[in-house]
Design a protein around this motif. Structure first.
Motif, PDB file in Angstrom:
ATOM      1  N   VAL A  39      45.034  31.735  42.691  1.00 58.84           N
ATOM      2  CA  VAL A  39      45.498  31.397  44.043  1.00 58.84           C
ATOM      3  C   VAL A  39      44.797  32.261  45.086  1.00 58.84           C
ATOM      4  O   VAL A  39      44.308  31.759  46.099  1.00 58.84           O
ATOM      5  CB  VAL A  39      47.033  31.566  44.165  1.00 58.84           C
ATOM      6  CG1 VAL A  39      47.498  31.219  45.572  1.00 58.84           C
ATOM      7  CG2 VAL A  39      47.749  30.692  43.147  1.00 58.84           C
ATOM      8  N   VAL A  40      44.766  33.560  44.832  1.00 63.50           N
ATOM      9  CA  VAL A  40      44.149  34.493  45.778  1.00 63.50           C
ATOM     10  C   VAL A  40      42.663  34.615  45.444  1.00 63.50           C
ATOM     11  O   VAL A  40      42.289  35.171  44.411  1.00 63.50           O
ATOM     12  CB  VAL A  40      44.827  35.874  45.718  1.00 63.50           C
ATOM     13  CG1 VAL A  40      44.155  36.836  46.703  1.00 63.50           C
ATOM     14  CG2 VAL A  40      46.311  35.748  46.025  1.00 63.50           C
ATOM     15  N   LYS A  41      41.830  34.081  46.301  1.00 68.44           N
ATOM     16  CA  LYS A  41      40.384  34.148  46.121  1.00 68.44           C
ATOM     17  C   LYS A  41      39.875  35.409  46.830  1.00 68.44           C
ATOM     18  O   LYS A  41      39.936  35.503  48.054  1.00 68.44           O
ATOM     19  CB  LYS A  41      39.710  32.888  46.675  1.00 68.44           C
ATOM     20  CG  LYS A  41      40.161  31.608  45.968  1.00 68.44           C
ATOM     21  CD  LYS A  41      39.878  31.681  44.482  1.00 68.44           C
ATOM     22  CE  LYS A  41      40.370  30.473  43.719  1.00 68.44           C
ATOM     23  NZ  LYS A  41      40.149  30.593  42.261  1.00 68.44           N
ATOM     24  N   ASP A  42      39.382  36.347  46.036  1.00 68.91           N
ATOM     25  CA  ASP A  42      39.040  37.667  46.540  1.00 68.91           C
ATOM     26  C   ASP A  42      38.001  37.583  47.654  1.00 68.91           C
ATOM     27  O   ASP A  42      36.909  37.038  47.481  1.00 68.91           O
ATOM     28  CB  ASP A  42      38.501  38.530  45.384  1.00 68.91           C
ATOM     29  CG  ASP A  42      38.610  40.014  45.667  1.00 68.91           C
ATOM     30  OD1 ASP A  42      39.552  40.412  46.370  1.00 68.91           O
ATOM     31  OD2 ASP A  42      37.753  40.774  45.188  1.00 68.91           O
ATOM     32  N   GLY A  43      38.378  38.117  48.820  1.00 68.38           N
ATOM     33  CA  GLY A  43      37.491  38.115  49.975  1.00 68.38           C
ATOM     34  C   GLY A  43      37.518  36.837  50.773  1.00 68.38           C
ATOM     35  O   GLY A  43      36.905  36.762  51.845  1.00 68.38           O
ATOM     36  N   VAL A  44      38.210  35.815  50.280  1.00 69.28           N
ATOM     37  CA  VAL A  44      38.269  34.516  50.954  1.00 69.28           C
ATOM     38  C   VAL A  44      39.662  34.233  51.494  1.00 69.28           C
ATOM     39  O   VAL A  44      39.834  33.877  52.664  1.00 69.28           O
ATOM     40  CB  VAL A  44      37.826  33.379  50.002  1.00 69.28           C
ATOM     41  CG1 VAL A  44      37.914  32.025  50.701  1.00 69.28           C
ATOM     42  CG2 VAL A  44      36.416  33.631  49.484  1.00 69.28           C
ATOM     43  N   THR A  45      40.674  34.388  50.630  1.00 70.91           N
ATOM     44  CA  THR A  45      42.058  34.187  51.061  1.00 70.91           C
ATOM     45  C   THR A  45      42.859  35.480  50.985  1.00 70.91           C
ATOM     46  O   THR A  45      44.037  35.497  51.326  1.00 70.91           O
ATOM     47  CB  THR A  45      42.758  33.104  50.223  1.00 70.91           C
ATOM     48  OG1 THR A  45      42.882  33.561  48.869  1.00 70.91           O
ATOM     49  CG2 THR A  45      41.977  31.806  50.234  1.00 70.91           C
TER      50      THR A  45
END
Length: 375
Positions: free
Chosen positions: A302-308
């Motif tokens: 779910v959490v895209k590192d550096g994106v979300t």
């Protein structure tokens, strides 16, 4: 095919339970006849389910106390309701539903796990031993599916990934609410972090409180809101006091207005030691909140590192604090862009209507004798 029973361990304000309720309500609105069975006395959602005509029954078991009589209580309910599908959720309900199949005819039984960790070797052995009694096992993240295959809880050809879904209409950014809700909570222009979830070992709140202490030491104006309750709440309040954080951490208890709390916050944080697919991360994403999360279970899906947002190793308050500091150092425009990316991502991958349609397809194909593995 039109009748379904959902059975789960209990019914409280928690992620897995909320997902079952959403599925039940969605199917009822699509014309299914739905009944929910709670092994222990339900603590939530009774009024909402009743309003839609969804039956809610308890087996009246005591938490943590095995009771073989539950098999025969469940057998009678199944005989009276005559479901086309039984869809069980979480380890206790999954095992109970499988064993009950020795005593009553069930056209299709689907078992869903909601975590990478539902217990130790004994529970995994019980999963393995009872696997022939269900059509399929599912889990809510690909990471969790892989973990169950590795633990040999399920054969590779009898487990699949089906994600949780989120009602995007209930969670959306509302800037008009921002000042109103913050005023209600006694907040002003502080940077506000939100965390929500039960006070249990899996959520690793000591990790979060120690990380927040490092941030608060540098910035006395930041605040942490924690919504939820559980057996460890009192000890976590004591930990916060011992670290002189009682003025910067607000323990809010159980809240039914999580969408409003999301709108009062600047970022979301989750510090879990292990996870399945946290509903609250989908809710934060839908609310356009940037996130900091430990990289366990489905969090990284779910959490895209550096994106979300940003990911941190679990049980590492130093790194968690570093990621939280990085989030706070961004401009408001950069955080807004992260939040926008998060909502777009869950809209594409986790919309509840699409997830319900997928479940209907799975139910139909198994009911009609067609395999749907590896879809």
């Amino acid at each position: 095919m039109e009748k379904i029973i959902f059975i789960l361990t209990g019914l409280d304000y928690a992620g897995a339970e909320a997902q079952v309720v959403q599925l039940a309500m969605g199917l009822q609105l699509r014309g299914w006849l739905v009944q929910i069975i709670s092994m222990i006395q339900p603590m939530a959602y009774a009024e909402e389910l009743s309003a839609l005509g969804i039956g809610l029954v308890s087996l009246n078991m005591k938490k943590g106390v095995p009771d073989p009589r539950a098999i025969f209580k469940l057998k009678r309910i199944v005989e009276n309701f005559q479901p086309d599908i039984i869809h069980s959720h979480m380890v206790h309900a999954n095992i109970l539903s499988r064993v009950t199949r020795f005593f009553v005819k069930v056209p299709v039984l689907i078992s869903t796990a909601h975590n990478t960790n539902e217990g130790g070797k004994v529970r995994m052995l019980l999963y393995r031993a009872t696997d022939p009694l269900c059509e399929i096992t599912t889990n809510v993240s690909q990471n969790a599916v892989d973990a169950y295959i590795q633990k040999k809880a399920c054969p590779k050809d009898k487990i699949m990934f089906v994600p949780n879904g989120i009602d995007l209409k209930k969670f959306k950014r509302n800037e008009e609410d921002y000042a109103i809700i913050r005023s209600e909570l006694g907040l002003q222009d502080e940077f506000v972090w939100l965390a929500a979830g039960r006070f249990v070992e899996a959520k690793d709140y000591p990790n979060l409180i120690h990380a927040f202490a490092k941030i608060a030491d540098k910035d006395k104006r930041c605040k942490l809101l924690i919504a939820g309750d559980g057996v460890l709440r009192e000890s976590m309040e004591g930990l916060a006091r011992s670290m002189h954080l009682e003025n910067q951490i607000k323990f809010l208890g159980v809240r039914k207005d999580i969408p409003r709390l999301m709108n009062a916050s600047d970022a979301y944080v989750i510090s879990s030691a292990w996870e399945g697919m946290p509903m609250v991360l989908l809710e934060a994403s839908a609310s356009e909140l940037p996130m900091v999360a430990t990289d366990v279970g489905g969090n990284g899906e779910v959490v895209k590192d550096g994106v979300t947002g940003y990911l941190s190793r679990p049980a590492n308050p130093e790194e968690l604090a570093e990621k939280m500091n990085t989030m706070m150092s961004l401009s408001s425009q950069e955080r807004q862009e992260m939040g926008h990316n998060a909502r777009e991502y869950v809209l594409e991958k986790y919309d509840i209507d699409a997830i319900i349609s997928r479940w209907e397809s799975i139910y139909s194909e198994f009911y009609n004798g067609k395999k749907v593995i590896n879809r």
